[in-house]
Design a protein around this motif. Structure first.
Motif, short mmCIF file in Angstrom:
data_model
loop_
_atom_site.label_atom_id
_atom_site.label_comp_id
_atom_site.label_asym_id
_atom_site.label_seq_id
_atom_site.Cartn_x
_atom_site.Cartn_y
_atom_site.Cartn_z
N ALA A 1 14.38 -9.34 -10.66
CA ALA A 1 13.95 -9.71 -12.01
C ALA A 1 14.68 -10.94 -12.50
CB ALA A 1 14.20 -8.55 -12.97
N SER A 2 13.96 -11.77 -13.25
CA SER A 2 14.59 -12.91 -13.90
C SER A 2 15.12 -12.47 -15.26
CB SER A 2 13.57 -14.04 -14.09
OG SER A 2 12.56 -13.61 -14.98
N GLY A 3 15.90 -13.32 -15.89
CA GLY A 3 16.36 -13.01 -17.24
C GLY A 3 17.74 -12.39 -17.26
N ARG A 4 18.30 -12.32 -18.49
CA ARG A 4 19.67 -11.87 -18.64
C ARG A 4 19.78 -10.50 -19.28
NH1 ARG A 4 22.02 -17.04 -21.68
NH2 ARG A 4 19.96 -16.93 -22.63
N THR A 5 18.63 -9.85 -19.50
CA THR A 5 18.66 -8.56 -20.18
C THR A 5 18.15 -7.44 -19.29
OG1 THR A 5 16.45 -8.99 -21.10
CG2 THR A 5 18.37 -9.61 -22.44
N PHE A 6 18.25 -7.62 -17.98
CA PHE A 6 17.73 -6.64 -17.02
C PHE A 6 18.27 -5.26 -17.30
CE2 PHE A 6 16.07 -5.15 -13.06
CZ PHE A 6 17.01 -4.28 -12.55
N SER A 7 19.55 -5.16 -17.60
CA SER A 7 20.18 -3.85 -17.75
C SER A 7 19.63 -3.06 -18.94
CB SER A 7 21.70 -3.99 -17.90
OG SER A 7 22.01 -4.71 -19.08
N THR A 8 18.96 -3.72 -19.85
CA THR A 8 18.44 -3.04 -21.04
C THR A 8 17.02 -2.49 -20.83
OG1 THR A 8 17.44 -5.02 -22.02
CG2 THR A 8 19.77 -4.60 -22.50
N TYR A 9 16.43 -2.79 -19.69
CA TYR A 9 15.06 -2.37 -19.44
C TYR A 9 14.99 -1.06 -18.66
CZ TYR A 9 13.04 -6.75 -21.04
OH TYR A 9 12.64 -7.80 -21.82
N VAL A 10 13.97 -0.30 -18.96
CA VAL A 10 13.54 0.79 -18.09
C VAL A 10 12.81 0.12 -16.92
CG1 VAL A 10 12.13 2.84 -17.84
CG2 VAL A 10 13.24 2.34 -20.04
N MET A 11 13.22 0.45 -15.71
CA MET A 11 12.58 -0.12 -14.53
C MET A 11 11.83 0.98 -13.78
SD MET A 11 13.30 -3.26 -14.80
CE MET A 11 12.55 -3.76 -13.23
N ALA A 12 10.64 0.66 -13.33
CA ALA A 12 9.82 1.69 -12.70
C ALA A 12 9.03 1.12 -11.53
CB ALA A 12 8.86 2.30 -13.72
N TRP A 13 8.59 2.03 -10.69
CA TRP A 13 7.67 1.72 -9.60
C TRP A 13 6.38 2.51 -9.81
CZ3 TRP A 13 8.43 -2.01 -6.01
CH2 TRP A 13 9.74 -2.48 -5.83
N PHE A 14 5.26 1.82 -9.59
CA PHE A 14 3.95 2.43 -9.61
C PHE A 14 3.26 2.09 -8.28
CE2 PHE A 14 3.19 3.69 -14.08
CZ PHE A 14 4.33 3.18 -14.66
N ARG A 15 2.17 2.78 -8.00
CA ARG A 15 1.40 2.44 -6.80
C ARG A 15 -0.10 2.61 -7.10
NH1 ARG A 15 3.35 7.32 -2.74
NH2 ARG A 15 2.21 9.04 -3.72
N GLN A 16 -0.88 1.86 -6.33
CA GLN A 16 -2.32 1.84 -6.59
C GLN A 16 -3.09 1.66 -5.29
OE1 GLN A 16 -3.54 -1.33 -9.24
NE2 GLN A 16 -5.38 -0.22 -9.84
N ASP A 17 -4.07 2.54 -5.08
CA ASP A 17 -5.01 2.38 -3.99
C ASP A 17 -6.15 1.50 -4.48
OD1 ASP A 17 -4.62 5.80 -2.86
OD2 ASP A 17 -3.64 3.95 -2.20
N PRO A 18 -6.81 0.77 -3.57
CA PRO A 18 -7.93 -0.08 -4.00
C PRO A 18 -9.00 0.74 -4.71
CG PRO A 18 -7.30 -0.61 -1.76
CD PRO A 18 -6.51 0.61 -2.15
N GLY A 19 -9.44 0.27 -5.86
CA GLY A 19 -10.50 0.94 -6.59
C GLY A 19 -10.06 2.17 -7.35
N LYS A 20 -8.77 2.44 -7.35
CA LYS A 20 -8.27 3.63 -8.04
C LYS A 20 -7.27 3.23 -9.11
CE LYS A 20 -8.96 6.75 -4.16
NZ LYS A 20 -8.35 7.79 -3.27
N GLU A 21 -6.91 4.22 -9.93
CA GLU A 21 -5.96 3.95 -11.00
C GLU A 21 -4.56 3.77 -10.44
OE1 GLU A 21 -8.09 6.55 -14.59
OE2 GLU A 21 -6.08 7.04 -13.88
N ARG A 22 -3.73 3.09 -11.22
CA ARG A 22 -2.34 2.93 -10.86
C ARG A 22 -1.59 4.20 -11.26
NH1 ARG A 22 0.12 -2.82 -12.38
NH2 ARG A 22 -1.76 -3.33 -11.20
N HIS A 23 -0.72 4.67 -10.37
CA HIS A 23 -0.01 5.92 -10.61
C HIS A 23 1.49 5.68 -10.64
CE1 HIS A 23 -3.48 8.58 -10.34
NE2 HIS A 23 -3.89 7.85 -9.30
N PHE A 24 2.14 6.41 -11.50
CA PHE A 24 3.59 6.37 -11.61
C PHE A 24 4.25 6.96 -10.37
CE2 PHE A 24 7.74 6.70 -13.41
CZ PHE A 24 8.22 7.94 -13.05
N VAL A 25 5.34 6.32 -9.92
CA VAL A 25 6.10 6.82 -8.77
C VAL A 25 7.51 7.24 -9.17
CG1 VAL A 25 7.07 6.19 -6.53
CG2 VAL A 25 4.77 5.39 -7.16
N ALA A 26 8.24 6.33 -9.83
CA ALA A 26 9.63 6.63 -10.16
C ALA A 26 10.11 5.67 -11.23
CB ALA A 26 10.52 6.51 -8.94
N LEU A 27 11.12 6.10 -12.01
CA LEU A 27 11.72 5.19 -12.97
C LEU A 27 13.23 5.36 -13.03
CD1 LEU A 27 12.75 6.62 -15.83
CD2 LEU A 27 10.32 6.70 -16.30
#
Length: 120
Positions: A24-50
């Motif tokens: 990530a760019s920027g100086r406020t990274f530590s203040t953000y909630v960071m997450a991973w999502f995943r998506q199959d083609p033609g399907k909705e994006r799904h939460f994986v982890a935060l």
């Protein structure tokens, strides 16, 4: 403004491992909630982890015990360690940065995604 760049995707056999990174760019990274999502083609994006900005993690049931999210605030990077991969883990994986609003994370920034393919 935060820019997110994912890396580490690829092709792996079932049962194998991969580690995704999101810089990530920027100086406020530590203040953000960071997450991973995943998506199959033609399907909705799904939460994986935060990873909460104050510490602590949360996982989707489908990856609990197999995936681990971690962050290095000094390097402005969040990771997703993926073990015991299954063909159903195949997807484009996206990194997201957000803040807690009204009791739940709201994601303002997204990466471009990295493809993970698990062969059987």
């Amino acid at each position: 403004q935060v820019q997110l760049v994912e890396s580490g995707g690829g092709l792996v056999q079932a049962g194998g491992s991969l580690r995704l990174s999101c810089a990530a760019s920027g100086r406020t990274f530590s203040t953000y909630v960071m997450a991973w999502f995943r998506q199959d083609p033609g399907k909705e994006r799904h939460f994986v982890a935060l990873s909460w900005s104050a510490g602590g993690t949360y996982y989707a049931d489908s990856v609990k015990g197999r995936f681990t999210i971690s962050r290095d605030n000094a390097k402005n990077t969040v990771y997703l360690e993926m073990n015991s991969l299954k063909p159903e883990d195949t997807a484009v994986y996206y990194c997201a940065a957000g803040r807690l609003r009204l009791g739940s994370p709201q994601y303002d920034y997204w990466g471009q995604g990295t493809q993970v393919t698990v062969s059987s």
